[in-house]
Design a protein around this motif. Structure first.
Motif, PDB file in Angstrom:
ATOM      1  N   GLN A   1      -3.183 -12.272  12.581  1.00  0.00           N
ATOM      2  CA  GLN A   1      -1.999 -12.372  13.437  1.00  0.00           C
ATOM      3  C   GLN A   1      -2.330 -13.074  14.755  1.00  0.00           C
ATOM      4  O   GLN A   1      -1.517 -13.837  15.275  1.00  0.00           O
ATOM      5  CB  GLN A   1      -1.442 -10.975  13.727  1.00  0.00           C
ATOM      6  CG  GLN A   1      -0.839 -10.281  12.515  1.00  0.00           C
ATOM      7  CD  GLN A   1      -0.460  -8.845  12.792  1.00  0.00           C
ATOM      8  OE1 GLN A   1      -0.870  -8.259  13.796  1.00  0.00           O
ATOM      9  NE2 GLN A   1       0.323  -8.251  11.893  1.00  0.00           N
ATOM     10  N   ARG A   2      -3.512 -12.812  15.265  1.00  0.00           N
ATOM     11  CA  ARG A   2      -3.866 -13.323  16.589  1.00  0.00           C
ATOM     12  C   ARG A   2      -4.365 -14.764  16.554  1.00  0.00           C
ATOM     13  O   ARG A   2      -4.026 -15.552  17.448  1.00  0.00           O
ATOM     14  CB  ARG A   2      -4.942 -12.410  17.198  1.00  0.00           C
ATOM     15  CG  ARG A   2      -5.284 -12.734  18.629  1.00  0.00           C
ATOM     16  CD  ARG A   2      -6.279 -11.731  19.201  1.00  0.00           C
ATOM     17  NE  ARG A   2      -5.692 -10.402  19.368  1.00  0.00           N
ATOM     18  CZ  ARG A   2      -6.364  -9.354  19.856  1.00  0.00           C
ATOM     19  NH1 ARG A   2      -7.631  -9.491  20.189  1.00  0.00           N
ATOM     20  NH2 ARG A   2      -5.765  -8.193  19.975  1.00  0.00           N
TER      21      ARG A   2
ATOM     22  N   LYS B   1      -1.986 -17.365  12.981  1.00  0.00           N
ATOM     23  CA  LYS B   1      -0.561 -17.148  12.756  1.00  0.00           C
ATOM     24  C   LYS B   1       0.158 -18.393  12.236  1.00  0.00           C
ATOM     25  O   LYS B   1       0.984 -18.334  11.333  1.00  0.00           O
ATOM     26  CB  LYS B   1       0.097 -16.652  14.035  1.00  0.00           C
ATOM     27  CG  LYS B   1       1.515 -16.154  13.836  1.00  0.00           C
ATOM     28  CD  LYS B   1       2.065 -15.542  15.110  1.00  0.00           C
ATOM     29  CE  LYS B   1       3.471 -15.003  14.893  1.00  0.00           C
ATOM     30  NZ  LYS B   1       4.025 -14.406  16.135  1.00  0.00           N
ATOM     31  N   ASP B   2      -0.121 -19.539  12.813  1.00  0.00           N
ATOM     32  CA  ASP B   2       0.588 -20.771  12.446  1.00  0.00           C
ATOM     33  C   ASP B   2      -0.279 -21.730  11.637  1.00  0.00           C
ATOM     34  O   ASP B   2      -0.002 -22.925  11.584  1.00  0.00           O
ATOM     35  CB  ASP B   2       1.090 -21.468  13.715  1.00  0.00           C
ATOM     36  CG  ASP B   2       2.054 -20.581  14.498  1.00  0.00           C
ATOM     37  OD1 ASP B   2       2.911 -19.957  13.853  1.00  0.00           O
ATOM     38  OD2 ASP B   2       1.921 -20.500  15.738  1.00  0.00           O
TER      39      ASP B   2
END
Length: 357
Positions: free
Chosen positions: A330-331, A334-335
């Motif tokens: 997530q940290r 993410k992209d």
């Protein structure tokens, strides 16, 4: 770390018995004492390259939780000497030990490129990603001498066939020209293994591998050349490197990795004995703690053979590792997305050149 009693440059510290052989070779202490008195070396510790002649080179992977359908191994055995390596057990099928033999008796398949070409030209073959290597590192030191992996990449490019690569060696950058060409056709994905950010840990855990800085630079250089990289933060060993997962994931992301994967260590087959012997010599102050933590991840055993659980682990210790991985994705990722490789080009190139009709 007390490394005084370790064999220099090796992971395993013994040749454990081969489960398929009736006789056991043992180096007795009185013989070693005799050699000491006589000034002789009872064990040269040299690497030996042994040619082997398999009839096929592409293997169907039946395990449902490995993440690949097909693999090929230009070499069997691996001089990197990673003490935890699951591939060690495969050396027993060749009549050798999973211990020191795995690191010192390297089986070389010189005809691998020709076998691969025959497979890709086969009328029945339909393109699926073939991974170099599912069992041992295709860029281990032997590759400098034999260049079998490079020749195989030339075949993959010639037939426009997708290929995955798993390695922890910066030698992969030697083949940047071929990798760049394969990338232009979306035919290659690279997995770089990074197990720790500590050189002390790396040297004792993976004695003949590229340094951590070299691996991170390799990720960066591949990424700068648009070659997709997935980082393998594996295995996570509680009490040794599992606490580094967040920092490791940030480091590989900062250097350009598009994704990461991990496993929780399991010590299957002969590796349990090899690892236990090693850790009591290399890290005696924390050996029992680490072994107990590994057992907590596998229902009280250091090994686990259950598909779907064996590489993930279970229990509170394993959950903490998975929670850290979830947070890291997530940290830091993410992209980002690792691209799928193309399988539609190969059919036109089965005979070695593009079909016009």
């Amino acid at each position: 770390m007390n490394q005084k009693n370790l064999q220099k440059g090796r992971g395993a510290q013994q040749n454990v018995p081969n489960r398929f052989l009736r006789h056991v070779y043992e180096m007795r202490e009185d013989f070693m004492e005799f050699c000491r008195i006589e000034g002789e070396n009872p064990d040269s510790n040299k690497t030996e390259y042994i040619p082997v002649f398999p009839k096929t080179i592409v293997n169907k992977v039946d395990s449902p939780d490995v993440g690949m359908m097909y693999s090929m191994n230009p070499y069997q055995g691996c001089e990197h000497g990673c003490v935890y390596c699951y591939a060690r057990n495969a050396h027993e099928y060749w009549g050798y030990s999973a211990g020191l033999d795995f690191e010192r008796k390297i089986l070389v398949k010189k005809q691998a490129p020709a076998l691969l070409e025959a497979k890709l030209k086969s009328k029945s073959w339909k393109a699926e990603t073939i991974v170099l290597s599912g069992n041992t590192d295709c860029y281990q030191p032997a590759e400098k001498k034999f260049e079998i992996t490079r020749k195989c990449l030339e075949i993959f490019l010639k037939y426009r066939h997708p290929v995955g690569i798993i390695t922890k060696n910066a030698l992969i950058l030697r083949d940047l020209d071929l990798l760049s060409e394969l990338t232009q056709h979306q035919l290659v994905g690279v997995n770089i293994s990074v197990t720790s950010l500590s050189e002390k840990t790396r040297r004792v855990l993976e004695p003949r591998t590229a340094s951590i800085q070299k691996r991170l630079k390799t990720i960066k250089m591949l990424s700068e050349n648009k070659i997709p990289v997935n980082a393998m933060l594996a295995p996570m060993i509680p009490g040794i490197n599992s606490h580094e997962l967040l920092k490791l994931s940030k480091a590989v992301a900062d250097h350009g990795a598009l994704s990461f994967g991990f496993t929780v260590v399991r010590l299957n087959g002969a590796i349990g004995q090899i690892f236990t012997d090693w850790i009591r010599k290399a890290l005696p102050d924390r050996a029992e703690k680490v072994l107990h933590l590994i057992q907590e991840c596998h229902g009280g055993s250091i090994n686990d053979s259950r598909f779907g659980v064996r590489n993930r682990g279970e229990g509170q210790v394993a959950k903490q590792i998975h929670d850290m991985a979830k947070l890291a994705k997530q940290r830091y990722f993410k992209d980002k997305k690792f691209p799928a490789l193309r399988k539609d080009l190969h059919r036109q190139f089965k005979d070695g050149q593009m079909r016009l009709f």
